[in-house]
Design a protein around this motif. Structure first.
Motif, PDB file in Angstrom:
ATOM      1  N   UNK A   1      -2.223  13.444  -7.920  1.00  0.00           N
ATOM      2  CA  UNK A   1      -2.876  13.458  -6.434  1.00  0.00           C
ATOM      3  C   UNK A   1      -3.881  13.070  -6.072  1.00  0.00           C
ATOM      4  N   UNK A   2      -4.701  11.424  -6.697  1.00  0.00           N
ATOM      5  CA  UNK A   2      -5.064  11.529  -6.212  1.00  0.00           C
ATOM      6  C   UNK A   2      -5.039  10.227  -5.142  1.00  0.00           C
ATOM      7  N   UNK A   3      -5.491  10.360  -3.658  1.00  0.00           N
ATOM      8  CA  UNK A   3      -5.374   8.878  -3.123  1.00  0.00           C
ATOM      9  C   UNK A   3      -6.649   8.278  -2.497  1.00  0.00           C
ATOM     10  N   UNK A   4      -5.990   6.988  -3.060  1.00  0.00           N
ATOM     11  CA  UNK A   4      -6.538   5.784  -2.641  1.00  0.00           C
ATOM     12  C   UNK A   4      -6.827   5.136  -1.508  1.00  0.00           C
ATOM     13  N   UNK A   5      -7.842   5.087  -0.288  1.00  0.00           N
ATOM     14  CA  UNK A   5      -7.924   5.436   1.056  1.00  0.00           C
ATOM     15  C   UNK A   5      -8.769   3.880   1.239  1.00  0.00           C
ATOM     16  N   UNK A   6      -8.157   2.262   1.593  1.00  0.00           N
ATOM     17  CA  UNK A   6      -8.601   1.216   1.946  1.00  0.00           C
ATOM     18  C   UNK A   6      -9.027   1.636   3.388  1.00  0.00           C
ATOM     19  N   UNK A   7     -10.309   1.259   3.877  1.00  0.00           N
ATOM     20  CA  UNK A   7     -10.580   0.848   5.547  1.00  0.00           C
ATOM     21  C   UNK A   7     -11.200  -0.549   5.765  1.00  0.00           C
ATOM     22  N   UNK A   8     -10.884  -1.051   6.070  1.00  0.00           N
ATOM     23  CA  UNK A   8     -11.427  -2.106   7.267  1.00  0.00           C
ATOM     24  C   UNK A   8     -11.872  -1.819   8.357  1.00  0.00           C
ATOM     25  N   UNK A   9     -13.148  -2.545   8.300  1.00  0.00           N
ATOM     26  CA  UNK A   9     -13.465  -2.563   9.375  1.00  0.00           C
ATOM     27  C   UNK A   9     -14.044  -3.960   9.908  1.00  0.00           C
ATOM     28  N   UNK A  10     -13.998  -4.047  11.249  1.00  0.00           N
ATOM     29  CA  UNK A  10     -14.559  -5.497  12.302  1.00  0.00           C
ATOM     30  C   UNK A  10     -15.771  -4.553  12.851  1.00  0.00           C
ATOM     31  N   UNK A  11     -16.723  -6.005  13.075  1.00  0.00           N
ATOM     32  CA  UNK A  11     -18.117  -6.394  13.333  1.00  0.00           C
ATOM     33  C   UNK A  11     -17.707  -5.506  15.054  1.00  0.00           C
ATOM     34  N   UNK A  12     -18.940  -4.985  15.381  1.00  0.00           N
ATOM     35  CA  UNK A  12     -18.495  -4.528  16.659  1.00  0.00           C
ATOM     36  C   UNK A  12     -19.819  -4.307  16.730  1.00  0.00           C
ATOM     37  N   UNK A  13     -20.391  -4.881  18.441  1.00  0.00           N
ATOM     38  CA  UNK A  13     -21.106  -5.101  19.117  1.00  0.00           C
ATOM     39  C   UNK A  13     -21.382  -3.548  19.885  1.00  0.00           C
TER      40      UNK A  13
END
Length: 82
Positions: free
Chosen positions: A69-81
């Motif tokens: 039941x382990x959830x792996x979540x990958x979050x991709x962020x982009x640079x933001x001003x």
């Protein structure tokens, strides 16, 4: 995920921004004990990274470990001003 892991990812996001990276990726693994839940730790991670100048651009989820039941979540962020 515990608070120290979240804080380390936030520090890494700050460092990545200082080094001029345009993309930052964080991976969170959360154990699930029920079908419906609030992922406060992951919410805190996203908010903390965005406070460092990143904007969540994409997420993907997958279950890891058969029957865990382990959830792996990958979050991709982009640079933001802001």
């Amino acid at each position: 995920m515990d608070d120290s892991e979240v804080q380390q990812i936030i520090k890494d996001a700050q460092l990545a921004r200082q080094e001029g990276h345009m993309v930052f990726t964080a991976v969170a693994v959360k154990g699930l004990y029920k079908e419906a839940y609030t992922a406060w730790d992951i919410s805190g991670l996203i908010e903390g990274v965005e406070r460092q100048g990143w904007l969540l651009a994409h997420t993907s989820e997958m279950y890891v470990g058969i029957g865990t039941g382990n959830l792996r979540m990958t979050c991709v962020f982009r640079r933001h001003d802001w």
